[in-house]
Design a protein around this motif. Structure first.
Motif, short mmCIF file in Angstrom:
data_model
loop_
_atom_site.label_atom_id
_atom_site.label_comp_id
_atom_site.label_asym_id
_atom_site.label_seq_id
_atom_site.Cartn_x
_atom_site.Cartn_y
_atom_site.Cartn_z
N GLY A 118 0.55 1.75 -10.88
CA GLY A 118 0.08 1.39 -9.55
C GLY A 118 0.23 -0.06 -9.17
O GLY A 118 -0.13 -0.43 -8.04
N ASP A 119 0.77 -0.88 -10.05
CA ASP A 119 0.98 -2.29 -9.72
C ASP A 119 2.40 -2.53 -9.19
O ASP A 119 2.95 -3.62 -9.34
N ASP A 120 2.96 -1.52 -8.57
CA ASP A 120 4.32 -1.60 -8.03
C ASP A 120 4.27 -1.95 -6.56
O ASP A 120 3.23 -1.86 -5.90
N VAL A 121 5.43 -2.32 -6.03
CA VAL A 121 5.49 -2.78 -4.64
C VAL A 121 5.27 -1.63 -3.65
O VAL A 121 4.81 -1.85 -2.53
N TYR A 122 5.59 -0.42 -4.05
CA TYR A 122 5.42 0.73 -3.15
C TYR A 122 3.94 1.05 -2.96
O TYR A 122 3.49 1.35 -1.85
N THR A 123 3.18 0.99 -4.04
CA THR A 123 1.75 1.27 -3.93
C THR A 123 1.04 0.14 -3.20
O THR A 123 0.07 0.37 -2.46
N GLU A 124 1.52 -1.09 -3.37
CA GLU A 124 0.96 -2.21 -2.61
C GLU A 124 1.20 -2.02 -1.12
O GLU A 124 0.29 -2.18 -0.30
N ALA A 125 2.41 -1.62 -0.75
CA ALA A 125 2.73 -1.40 0.66
C ALA A 125 1.97 -0.21 1.23
O ALA A 125 1.68 -0.15 2.44
N LEU A 126 1.63 0.74 0.35
CA LEU A 126 0.95 1.94 0.81
C LEU A 126 -0.39 1.65 1.46
O LEU A 126 -0.81 2.35 2.39
N GLN A 127 -1.06 0.61 0.98
CA GLN A 127 -2.38 0.29 1.56
C GLN A 127 -2.26 -0.03 3.04
O GLN A 127 -3.10 0.39 3.85
N ASP A 128 -1.22 -0.75 3.43
CA ASP A 128 -1.03 -1.05 4.85
C ASP A 128 -0.75 0.22 5.65
O ASP A 128 -1.20 0.35 6.80
N VAL A 129 -0.02 1.14 5.06
CA VAL A 129 0.29 2.40 5.73
C VAL A 129 -1.00 3.17 6.02
O VAL A 129 -1.22 3.65 7.15
N PHE A 130 -1.87 3.28 5.02
CA PHE A 130 -3.12 4.01 5.22
C PHE A 130 -4.05 3.27 6.18
O PHE A 130 -4.77 3.90 6.97
N ARG A 131 -4.04 1.94 6.15
CA ARG A 131 -4.91 1.19 7.06
C ARG A 131 -4.49 1.36 8.50
O ARG A 131 -5.33 1.34 9.41
N ARG A 132 -3.20 1.53 8.73
CA ARG A 132 -2.75 1.76 10.11
C ARG A 132 -3.30 3.07 10.66
O ARG A 132 -3.55 3.21 11.85
N HIS A 133 -3.49 4.05 9.79
CA HIS A 133 -4.02 5.34 10.22
C HIS A 133 -5.53 5.40 10.21
O HIS A 133 -6.14 6.08 11.05
N PHE A 134 -6.17 4.69 9.26
CA PHE A 134 -7.59 4.92 9.03
C PHE A 134 -8.46 3.66 9.13
O PHE A 134 -9.65 3.73 8.88
N GLY A 135 -7.87 2.54 9.53
CA GLY A 135 -8.68 1.35 9.76
C GLY A 135 -8.57 0.32 8.64
O GLY A 135 -8.15 0.62 7.53
N GLU A 136 -8.98 -0.88 8.95
CA GLU A 136 -8.78 -2.02 8.06
C GLU A 136 -9.57 -1.93 6.77
O GLU A 136 -9.24 -2.58 5.78
N ARG A 137 -10.64 -1.16 6.75
CA ARG A 137 -11.45 -1.08 5.53
C ARG A 137 -10.97 0.03 4.59
O ARG A 137 -11.50 0.17 3.48
N ALA A 138 -9.99 0.81 5.01
CA ALA A 138 -9.53 1.93 4.20
C ALA A 138 -8.78 1.45 2.97
O ALA A 138 -8.00 0.49 3.03
N HIS A 139 -9.02 2.13 1.86
CA HIS A 139 -8.26 1.87 0.63
C HIS A 139 -7.92 3.20 -0.01
O HIS A 139 -8.78 4.08 -0.14
N ALA A 140 -6.65 3.36 -0.40
CA ALA A 140 -6.17 4.64 -0.92
C ALA A 140 -5.83 4.54 -2.40
O ALA A 140 -5.24 3.56 -2.86
N TRP A 141 -6.21 5.58 -3.14
CA TRP A 141 -5.87 5.72 -4.55
C TRP A 141 -5.08 7.02 -4.72
O TRP A 141 -5.66 8.12 -4.67
N PRO A 142 -3.76 6.96 -4.92
CA PRO A 142 -3.00 8.18 -5.14
C PRO A 142 -3.43 8.90 -6.42
O PRO A 142 -3.75 8.26 -7.43
N VAL A 143 -3.46 10.24 -6.34
CA VAL A 143 -3.75 11.09 -7.50
C VAL A 143 -2.74 12.23 -7.49
O VAL A 143 -1.93 12.36 -6.58
N PHE A 144 -2.78 13.05 -8.55
CA PHE A 144 -1.79 14.11 -8.69
C PHE A 144 -2.02 15.30 -7.77
O PHE A 144 -1.08 15.88 -7.25
N ASN A 145 -3.29 15.71 -7.61
CA ASN A 145 -3.53 16.97 -6.90
C ASN A 145 -4.83 16.94 -6.12
O ASN A 145 -5.64 16.01 -6.25
N GLY A 146 -5.03 17.97 -5.30
CA GLY A 146 -6.16 18.01 -4.39
C GLY A 146 -7.49 18.21 -5.08
O GLY A 146 -8.52 17.67 -4.64
N THR A 147 -7.51 19.00 -6.14
CA THR A 147 -8.75 19.17 -6.89
C THR A 147 -9.23 17.83 -7.41
O THR A 147 -10.42 17.49 -7.32
#
Length: 353
Positions: free
Chosen positions: A45-74
């Motif tokens: 998760g210390d890669d440039v794609y995951t770093e950029a991902l935070q901005d993507v999620f903040r554009r949809h869900f607001g400046e306080r949003a932070h995303a943690w990718p996981v494998f599955n929905g459960t």
């Protein structure tokens, strides 16, 4: 010797109506994975794609949003709920909620989370229904209610409006409870209502979101999205504890970026929803078919004779939802076409005849 060719073991033209998880990967997402593939990137998760991902999620869900990718929905649900609760606390959910019916007891077994379920007519909670389980505060003999968990779309294919979600959040927060949203099909809900995803989450008062990517065109990957930083603690550590820390996370994050940076999520959701409506319209007039629930997104529930169901399942895969009533569920996906729907509807008519 060159690379060994991959053997195609299925008919690529074959479509099913069992689940949007049956669909393949959207070509734009496959391309994003390939583009992220060159060279080395830092793992875990210390890669440039995951770093950029935070901005993507903040554009949809607001400046306080932070995303943690996981494998599955459960895992997204269990990690979210565990981060929101202490060991003596419980989660209120609909009796039909995925966390209760279709996750193999994972919230209870791996998360140690008590679920307090409520029967609902349409899969949707309301403030009044929440109150059926929101009691016993301070009673040492009762697991303490702490979180209300809702799904949008629901497991019955219905959709919460922004006003309905806001009413739940206002009521829950007034009781000192937090709100979690299982958004495995949040894209479908937003597309059905033609509203931004934040209207159904951040703006309505949701605290933590499980965001789904697999059902809407990704190869694999969901995300825990904390919208209210005060509502969840230790997600970094819980993700590792629950075996959800991807070493090559850049490939999950690159998929989310392809899905969410533009309108791919919306295009895919609109297509799936439109095919759901088309299917409902095609079968509703057939004698012997009952569509007992409103078709608001990409799920169609129907009741038809058991012998018809058995014959039809030999031609197209789909699941029986309720063995007692004969109710079945038909799901449309981002790659379902008008031709697929029309062929399936024609097969239903043939088997009824």
């Amino acid at each position: 010797m060159g690379p060994h060719p991959v053997t195609v073991r299925h008919d690529p033209a074959l479509k099913a109506f069992a689940s949007d998880n049956y669909a393949g990967v959207h070509p734009e997402i496959l391309a994003a994975i390939a583009e992220a593939n060159g060279g080395h990137q830092i793992a875990y998760g210390d890669d440039v794609y995951t770093e950029a991902l935070q901005d993507v999620f903040r554009r949809h869900f607001g400046e306080r949003a932070h995303a943690w990718p996981v494998f599955n929905g459960t895992a997204a649900n269990v990690v979210s709920l565990r981060a929101m609760t202490a060991h003596w606390e419980a989660v209120i959910c609909a009796e039909t909620a995925h966390i209760h019916t279709d996750e193999g007891g994972a919230p209870e077994v791996t998360g140690g989370i008590k679920l307090l379920t409520v029967p609902t007519p349409d899969g949707k909670l309301t403030p009044e229904l929440i109150d059926r389980q929101a009691w016993g505060f301070g009673d040492v003999h009762r697991a303490q209610p702490r979180v209300v968990s809702i799904s949008n779309t629901t497991e019955l294919g219905t959709v919460y409006t922004p006003e309905e979600v806001a009413a739940i959040c206002t009521h829950a927060h007034g009781l000192g409870l937090l709100v979690h949203l299982d958004g495995s099909r949040l894209t479908n809900a937003a597309a059905a209502l033609d509203v931004p995803m934040r209207a159904l989450t951040t703006d309505a008062g949701v605290d933590v979101l499980s965001f789904g990517g697999t059902k809407i065109g990704m190869l694999y990957g969901e995300a825990v999205v904390v919208l209210n930083p005060e509502a969840a603690t230790g997600v970094d550590y819980l993700r590792k504890t629950f075996m959800q820390l991807s070493s090559k996370m850049r490939f999950v994050s690159a998929q989310f970026e392809a899905l969410l940076s533009g309108d791919l999520w919306l295009r895919n959701a609109r297509r799936a929803n439109a095919m759901g409506r088309r299917l409902a319209e095609a079968v509703s007039g057939l004698p012997g078919v009952e569509v007992p629930r409103p078709v608001q997104a990409n799920a169609v529930f129907a009741i038809l004779p058991r012998d018809v169901t058995e014959r039809l399942q030999k031609r197209f895969r789909f699941y029986t939802w309720n063995e007692a009533t004969g109710e079945v569920r038909w799901m449309c996906a981002f790659d379902t076409t008008e031709e697929d729907v029309d062929a399936f509807a024609a097969a239903v008519a043939e088997e009824l005849a």
